[in-house]
Design a protein around this motif. Structure first.
Motif, short mmCIF file in Angstrom:
data_model
loop_
_atom_site.label_atom_id
_atom_site.label_comp_id
_atom_site.label_asym_id
_atom_site.label_seq_id
_atom_site.Cartn_x
_atom_site.Cartn_y
_atom_site.Cartn_z
N PHE A 29 61.82 28.03 52.39
CA PHE A 29 62.66 26.85 52.12
C PHE A 29 64.05 27.36 51.79
O PHE A 29 64.23 28.53 51.46
N GLY A 30 65.02 26.49 51.84
CA GLY A 30 66.39 26.90 51.52
C GLY A 30 67.19 25.85 50.79
O GLY A 30 68.37 26.04 50.54
N PHE A 31 66.57 24.73 50.45
CA PHE A 31 67.30 23.67 49.74
C PHE A 31 66.73 23.47 48.35
O PHE A 31 65.53 23.35 48.17
N VAL A 32 67.64 23.43 47.38
CA VAL A 32 67.29 23.10 46.00
C VAL A 32 68.52 22.45 45.37
O VAL A 32 69.65 22.77 45.72
N MET A 33 68.28 21.51 44.47
CA MET A 33 69.39 20.89 43.75
C MET A 33 68.90 20.41 42.39
O MET A 33 67.70 20.24 42.17
N GLU A 34 69.86 20.20 41.49
CA GLU A 34 69.57 19.52 40.23
C GLU A 34 70.04 18.09 40.40
O GLU A 34 71.15 17.82 40.88
N TYR A 35 69.18 17.15 40.05
CA TYR A 35 69.51 15.74 40.15
C TYR A 35 68.80 15.01 39.01
O TYR A 35 67.59 15.21 38.81
#
Length: 131
Positions: A29-35
């Motif tokens: 995987f290559g997507f991560v975010m804080e939300y």
């Protein structure tokens, strides 16, 4: 959480493990975010990883840095594919717009519930962070 997010963004190819029946499955995987104070990932609901997480939401993420440190993150996937969450993902990683839109019915985002990250190194150091 900031330390976990930084490690994942500093080492942008990480691996998510799920269970498919009685077999492990791992993919990059290559997507991560804080939300909204949570750590989020995204996928496509046409993929096996989505089906596997719906059947058994527990997963593990692992990645390593070039200097010999690594992290394992465990948790439960909770899908929150609202327009706002998907729009934020597209803002964080604009290249996702080549595949998805916030209105897209196959684009899914999920956050980590009951997460725990363990940071380790070749020197034997270990640190645990609760999300």
């Amino acid at each position: 959480m900031k330390e976990v997010l930084k490690f994942l963004t500093d080492n942008p190819t990480f691996y998510i493990a799920t269970v498919d029946g009685d077999k492990p499955r791992v993919r990059p995987f290559g997507f991560v975010m804080e939300y909204e104070g949570r750590l989020y990932f995204c996928t496509n609901n046409q993929k096996n990883v989505y089906r596997q997480l719906k059947e058994n939401p527990y997963f593990e993420v692992s990645t390593a840095s070039p200097d010999g440190k690594w992290m394992r993150l465990t948790g439960k996937a909770v899908f929150n594919s609202t327009y706002a969450a998907k729009a934020k993902a597209l803002e964080v990683m604009p290249s996702l717009k080549k595949m998805y839109s916030a209105d897209d019915t196959i684009f899914e985002v999920f956050y980590v519930e009951d997460g725990e990250a363990v940071f380790c190194s070749m020197t034997g150091e270990s640190k645990t962070v609760k999300l």
